[in-house]
Design an enzyme around this catalytic site. Structure first.
Site, short mmCIF file in Angstrom:
data_model
loop_
_atom_site.label_atom_id
_atom_site.label_comp_id
_atom_site.label_asym_id
_atom_site.label_seq_id
_atom_site.Cartn_x
_atom_site.Cartn_y
_atom_site.Cartn_z
N HIS A 167 0.86 -1.20 0.00
CA HIS A 167 0.00 0.00 0.00
C HIS A 167 0.88 1.23 0.00
O HIS A 167 1.98 1.23 0.58
CB HIS A 167 -0.89 0.05 1.24
N CYS A 267 -2.33 2.62 9.25
CA CYS A 267 -3.29 1.58 8.85
C CYS A 267 -4.50 1.56 9.78
O CYS A 267 -5.61 1.24 9.35
CB CYS A 267 -2.62 0.22 8.83
#
Length: 274
Positions: A167, A267
């Site tokens: 990511h 996250c």
């Protein structure tokens, strides 16, 4: 001098946290996970945000969704407009609907669910002026154009090439957002990006902080900054020193248990920009 800006975050307690499958290189179901320690680390992160003056809302976790703690992957909110998520891994697909309902239940009406795979703030990073959009492992390149159309902001595509940094938010984060007089300042790990994307970052952000391999390897780039305080994994010591030299205030946190699933402070943190 650096000045913090109060932020509004959405988080999800890791009540059902586990590593039962492998969808990124950090996850190994054979390595034991301590759910109580994960909850304690998450709670300490939440209280760190509150101590720094930020608002933290919580969404109720759901059984069978152990990665729901990683709230950043479930929505992108700019000017109160919500672009939901569409996950690549089947194990996480149901999370998107729970977050959509949370936004509806809390008064958000301008909500769009994507047609292309889009893992939200995992791959979308707002600089205050443009949306940096990652691709290569999770989010479809076509989702970048969809984000621009839905959110009405310019989008800059960046390609990730190292599967450990699956990511964008594992390899880059914003330190201070762009203003009328200055561009955004950010930190990133150059080796996570394709050669062309590195050149884009060098051109757009020539004064960015470049992290080294050890700091990237502990997910040190999965940080959260309010313009002054930088919440980041405690192991990212050299990066913390670099930021302190620039006038930022590093706030180290222990996220070692959550890192077993490939997650860090960012996250766990979905930012709501009204």
């Amino acid at each position: 001098m650096r000045f913090p800006t109060p932020r509004h975050y959405l988080m999800c307690p890791p009540r059902y946290f586990a590593v039962d499958y492998t969808i990124n290189p950090w996850m190994d179901p054979s390595v034991p996970v301590d759910p109580e320690l994960a909850m304690a680390q998450w709670a300490a992160l939440r209280e760190t945000y509150r101590r720094l003056g930020h608002t933290v809302d919580e969404i109720e976790p759901q059984p069978g969704l152990p990665d729901m703690v990683f709230a950043a992957n479930s929505g992108t909110v700019i000017d109160g407009r919500v672009l939901g998520a569409r996950f690549r891994a089947a194990q996480r697909a149901a999370e998107a609907e729970h977050f959509r309902r949370w936004f509806l239940d809390h008064g958000y009406r301008d909500i769009t669910m994507p047609t292309r795979i889009n893992e939200a703030e995992g791959d979308f990073v707002w600089t205050g002026r443009e949306l940096l959009a990652g691709t290569g492992f999770r989010t479809d390149p076509e989702a970048h154009a969809e984000a621009q159309e839905v959110l009405g902001v310019p989008v800059v595509s960046l390609r990730l090439t190292d599967p450990r940094y699956y990511h964008l938010d594992t390899a880059l984060f914003v330190l201070s957002e762009a203003s009328d007089t200055a561009p955004a300042q950010l930190a990133y790990y150059p080796e996570a990006f394709s050669p062309g994307s590195r050149r884009v970052l060098e051109r757009m952000f020539p004064h960015a902080v470049r992290a080294d391999t050890p700091d990237a390897a502990c997910l040190g780039l999965n940080g959260v900054c309010d313009g002054c305080h930088v919440v980041l994994p405690a192991e990212a010591e050299r990066l913390a020193d670099q930021l302190a030299e620039l006038g930022y205030e590093p706030v180290p946190v222990d996220v070692s248990e959550l890192r077993k699933a490939g997650g860090g402070p960012k996250c766990c943190t979905l930012e709501i920009r009204k």
